[in-house]
Scaffold this motif. Sequence first.
Motif, mmCIF file in Angstrom:
data_model
loop_
_atom_site.group_PDB
_atom_site.id
_atom_site.type_symbol
_atom_site.label_atom_id
_atom_site.label_comp_id
_atom_site.label_asym_id
_atom_site.label_seq_id
_atom_site.Cartn_x
_atom_site.Cartn_y
_atom_site.Cartn_z
ATOM 1 N N PRO A 36 29.247 -12.269 -7.272
ATOM 2 C CA PRO A 36 29.522 -10.868 -7.612
ATOM 3 C C PRO A 36 29.466 -10.600 -9.108
ATOM 4 N N THR A 37 29.194 -9.357 -9.432
ATOM 5 C CA THR A 37 29.437 -8.838 -10.772
ATOM 6 C C THR A 37 30.875 -8.335 -10.793
ATOM 7 N N VAL A 38 31.650 -8.731 -11.780
ATOM 8 C CA VAL A 38 33.050 -8.324 -11.886
ATOM 9 C C VAL A 38 33.176 -7.270 -12.979
ATOM 10 N N TRP A 39 33.735 -6.105 -12.616
ATOM 11 C CA TRP A 39 33.896 -4.991 -13.547
ATOM 12 C C TRP A 39 35.360 -4.943 -13.975
ATOM 13 N N ILE A 40 35.607 -5.124 -15.268
ATOM 14 C CA ILE A 40 36.989 -5.244 -15.731
ATOM 15 C C ILE A 40 37.519 -3.979 -16.381
ATOM 16 N N ASN A 41 36.666 -2.972 -16.587
ATOM 17 C CA ASN A 41 37.076 -1.796 -17.347
ATOM 18 C C ASN A 41 36.435 -0.553 -16.747
ATOM 19 N N LYS A 42 37.205 0.499 -16.547
ATOM 20 C CA LYS A 42 36.669 1.710 -15.933
ATOM 21 C C LYS A 42 35.999 2.617 -16.947
ATOM 22 N N GLU A 43 36.616 2.739 -18.118
ATOM 23 C CA GLU A 43 36.075 3.649 -19.127
ATOM 24 C C GLU A 43 34.740 3.136 -19.678
ATOM 25 N N HIS A 44 34.693 1.833 -19.954
ATOM 26 C CA HIS A 44 33.462 1.228 -20.463
ATOM 27 C C HIS A 44 33.182 -0.009 -19.620
ATOM 28 N N PRO A 45 32.609 0.173 -18.437
ATOM 29 C CA PRO A 45 32.422 -0.957 -17.507
ATOM 30 C C PRO A 45 31.685 -2.121 -18.159
#
Length: 536
Positions: free
Chosen positions: A144-153
Amino acid sequence: MRAVMATLSTAVICVLTVCCIHTGMVIGFSSVDETRSLLEQYNAHEGSHSSFPKIKGPKSKHDKIAIIGAGPAGIHMAYKLKAAGYTNVTIFEMKSFIGGKSVTRYHRRVPHEMGTVYAQPDYTEIYRLVKEFDAGRILPMPSPTVWINKEHPTPLSNLQSNLQILASLRPDITNVTVAAVYIQQAIGKYVGLHSQMFGSYEGELMPRPSSVVLSQLNMTFLEFLKFHDIEVLKGLIVSAMTAQGYGHIDEISALYGMMWVTPRFLTAVATPPSPEVKSVVKILSKGFQFLWSEIARQFNLNVKLSSPVRQVMRLKHSDGFYVKYWKCGRLHGAMFDFIITSPTMKFMSNVINFDPKAQELFSRTFNYYYTTTLADTDYGANRGLSPQDYFTFNINSKEESSVWVHRDSYSSLKYITDANYTSGMYPDGPDGLYTQSSVYYQFSKERPSRQTLTRKLKDHILNVEKATNLKIKDRMIWNYFPRYSVSDMAMGILWDIFDIQGEHGIWYIGSSVSFESVKSVVDYNNLLLRQFVCNN
């Protein structure tokens, strides 16, 4: 700080890759370290002993046996019983199809998993069944690609995400070699703790641990990791457990965590992929529902579809049961000698008059909801590095009905990754259309409304993936993972349930007496059958 962590992550990836190629070192263990030795011992002695009690069951291979539920647990149990010579097994299923939570929808000639989707190294029985029933190919699932931030993915690999956690926990570790060794030691310590507490055993549910061990596990999984100074494994475990809907690690019992995250599984998911083994996580080319349907078809199982059981009555003057079920607009009835029930036990209490002890045990379960939505969108301007995304900022926030996971089914089956996927180089189906067809996962503790699910999915599509033209094709709201509290697990409730198996002419199977995965329920079936000896 963020730049330092990103640099460390990238550097460690490079160093570990070089180590893997030139020295044979892998994250988690090497050919000479203690972890490899512990894992080899775990594998070599697996199933070498059992302290489970013997249980009662059908008195004869000619007994009339009713199985409630044609999901993985029910189909697998019927198959095993028929293979063992039981001649009169009937399965009642309320829905019009076989599969339970294994639901595969075909859209644009592509199988999309709406329930069961992944397999991993502990799925030995599942892999055997796929081959035995020629149920398609077992394919690698892109990491998977892991997205750690919503504002600046910031899409990261699963391993990079774990290294971000290491950097936040130990900012003093900036040396790449030290970082790699630190992760190795944490995995080695986990493997050692698992072995010390439970020894070796077959299947998923270990024999009842001692009261001392149970008392040491009267905590959440995260508390367990912190107590033993192995919190650095949190990233790997959240991906392997929480993202699959198996509970937040700061809420779920440490026992559940250690049942699922076995030494074999942990070391496998922590090992960098190779050209020979692209991924230890697998998917099925034809979907899981096809597997269960093929078992029923090829083994000629007696499955009554669209036949919900309304009541199971115990006969007053014999050991048998009278089963009332609905079929074709009217109520039918049939006599049986033995009952096997697989749906969530808490809800089955409205159908079966359980004995007081069983009723009390099953009343303690609770569940959450996992929703899967099959949808079409355009490709979007913000695609990840693989056709599977874990949105950890939503997982960590615990926002109700937020999007946790995205899986592009066709690109997953075709293993389209990296720049080929991010750039949208290939069409997303055999029809040649550049329309993305994906399954989205949304988690909630309370049963969500469809309006809320759609609103939050639209928001996610627009603001995170930068995509438009959302068209929902199908949706399943799953009553997911009936489970027990931390304290109930530490009191040994799963083993208390096993101790009453067969009493009063009933076996209890399925996720509410084991764990919410197809591997779990078939392993539990096998455990029951190992501990039951039919004398006729």
